[in-house]
Scaffold this motif. Sequence first.
Motif, PDB file in Angstrom:
ATOM      1  N   THR A  65       7.827  -1.065 -12.443  1.00 23.77           N
ATOM      2  CA  THR A  65       7.190  -2.142 -13.159  1.00 23.77           C
ATOM      3  C   THR A  65       7.810  -2.129 -14.892  1.00 23.77           C
ATOM      4  O   THR A  65       7.688  -3.141 -15.364  1.00 23.77           O
ATOM      5  N   ILE A  66       8.096  -1.019 -15.157  1.00 25.76           N
ATOM      6  CA  ILE A  66       8.337  -0.609 -16.621  1.00 25.76           C
ATOM      7  C   ILE A  66       9.766  -1.582 -16.989  1.00 25.76           C
ATOM      8  O   ILE A  66       9.938  -2.058 -18.100  1.00 25.76           O
ATOM      9  N   TYR A  67      10.682  -1.929 -15.883  1.00 30.84           N
ATOM     10  CA  TYR A  67      11.786  -2.665 -16.058  1.00 30.84           C
ATOM     11  C   TYR A  67      11.748  -4.034 -15.788  1.00 30.84           C
ATOM     12  O   TYR A  67      12.711  -4.826 -16.031  1.00 30.84           O
ATOM     13  N   HIS A  68      10.467  -4.631 -15.596  1.00 27.40           N
ATOM     14  CA  HIS A  68      10.398  -5.918 -15.072  1.00 27.40           C
ATOM     15  C   HIS A  68      10.841  -6.905 -16.214  1.00 27.40           C
ATOM     16  O   HIS A  68      11.554  -7.933 -16.043  1.00 27.40           O
TER      17      HIS A  68
ATOM     18  N   LEU B  44      17.582 -12.528 -16.368  1.00 28.92           N
ATOM     19  CA  LEU B  44      17.638 -13.684 -15.330  1.00 28.92           C
ATOM     20  C   LEU B  44      17.453 -14.930 -15.721  1.00 28.92           C
ATOM     21  O   LEU B  44      17.876 -16.085 -15.357  1.00 28.92           O
ATOM     22  N   ALA B  45      16.383 -15.177 -16.682  1.00 23.77           N
ATOM     23  CA  ALA B  45      15.944 -16.446 -17.182  1.00 23.77           C
ATOM     24  C   ALA B  45      17.049 -16.785 -18.211  1.00 23.77           C
ATOM     25  O   ALA B  45      17.418 -18.093 -18.040  1.00 23.77           O
TER      26      ALA B  45
ATOM     27  N   MET C  95      11.671 -14.400  -8.722  1.00 27.56           N
ATOM     28  CA  MET C  95      10.338 -13.658  -8.093  1.00 27.56           C
ATOM     29  C   MET C  95      10.429 -12.352  -8.721  1.00 27.56           C
ATOM     30  O   MET C  95      11.423 -11.423  -7.953  1.00 27.56           O
ATOM     31  N   VAL C  96       9.250 -11.866  -9.192  1.00 27.03           N
ATOM     32  CA  VAL C  96       9.315 -10.457  -9.630  1.00 27.03           C
ATOM     33  C   VAL C  96       8.013 -10.002  -8.975  1.00 27.03           C
ATOM     34  O   VAL C  96       6.877 -10.441  -8.731  1.00 27.03           O
TER      35      VAL C  96
ATOM     36  N   ALA D 154       4.776  -7.630 -15.304  1.00 33.16           N
ATOM     37  CA  ALA D 154       5.376  -6.824 -16.354  1.00 33.16           C
ATOM     38  C   ALA D 154       4.323  -5.467 -16.426  1.00 33.16           C
ATOM     39  O   ALA D 154       3.267  -5.320 -16.332  1.00 33.16           O
ATOM     40  N   HIS D 155       4.827  -4.513 -17.555  1.00 35.94           N
ATOM     41  CA  HIS D 155       4.058  -3.324 -17.622  1.00 35.94           C
ATOM     42  C   HIS D 155       2.998  -3.757 -18.800  1.00 35.94           C
ATOM     43  O   HIS D 155       1.741  -3.057 -18.976  1.00 35.94           O
ATOM     44  N   THR D 156       2.713  -4.663 -19.533  1.00 30.98           N
ATOM     45  CA  THR D 156       1.593  -5.168 -20.123  1.00 30.98           C
ATOM     46  C   THR D 156       1.486  -6.583 -19.926  1.00 30.98           C
ATOM     47  O   THR D 156       2.666  -7.585 -19.548  1.00 30.98           O
TER      48      THR D 156
END
Length: 349
Positions: free
Chosen positions: A78-81, A88-89, A96-97, A102-104
């Motif tokens: 999650t910390i790298y999402h 990618l954007a 798709m994640v 994300a982490h927050t």
Amino acid sequence: MGESNGAQHPTIRVGLIGLGSMGRHHARVIRETPGMELVAVADPAGDRFGVARELAVLPDVHALIDAGIDAAMVAVPTIYHEDVALSLAAAGVHTMVEKPIAHTAKAGQRVADAFEAAGLVGAVGYVERCNPALLEMRRRIADGELGEVYQIATSRQGPFPGRISDVGVVKDLATHDVDLTAWLAQSPYHSVSAQVTHRSGRDHEDMVVAVGRLTNGVIVNHLVNWLSPRKERQTVVTGERGALVANTASGDLTFYANGTTATQWDAVAAFRGVSEGDAIRYAINKREPLRVEQENFRDTINGNTATTVSMFEGVHTLTVVEALLESSQNRAMPIEPATYSSRNQEVSP
């Protein structure tokens, strides 16, 4: 995009980053999904499950992008999402994640905004929405079979999953229940309150009891832990005509109707509530949820009616999750989840 697969749309070239316990399943499903082709995989930690097969294991998201992909599946910790998704954007890749976004919540908002600004499909992998029992439950609720919905209660308990290292039970498991509850009720959360405990010696919480209210007035509660030897995955929706009970581990859905037969037992007859009626366990088509999720992602990319979980819905869920954690440190005083603005903010029907 890639060459035509003989259908209406060309084959979508998919890249997968993260080859761990979830990534390996995504790789299998992507390979088996018509209209999609797994053309590149990446993981700086290597490929301990042998997911890559004939593909080279690339070192990072930039190498994945350079492979010439149309879409990506993100299954890293999650910390790298945020960092991976933003890359990618910027490269124009539909993504798709894996949950949570994300982490927050603030990081998730940045990700959601980036995909919206780029005009790309951005989705979050809440696979429970593709569980056959919950799909049928939502259809029946939307068709009015329960009448007015009063309460949604979830229970997600079981042993500790060895795959988890960076979050507690709230961000890992309770996030599923928050997402599916808002989706079933077609209403976002209004307020929440929670209690957590730490019993396993880890830095993060391992048990949570949460209660809340949705903006449409439905009350909710979530019982989640990973310290129980008994695995339970249950969602109960109670309304004016009865209750629907989904066992998401087995994919079964049961309806318990309010009774209409008068009781002769005076002590019970004096109670001014419902009585026990007939129970029906529905026969429903049971497809693998991860396969349904990947097909939905493909169809959304191809311009069909969106059935994926939007990134803005993912932000709302993470906002609620953060409110639960904050509430647990403040004597369980109710906290209204923060609101993030976007034209796509509303929970989709």
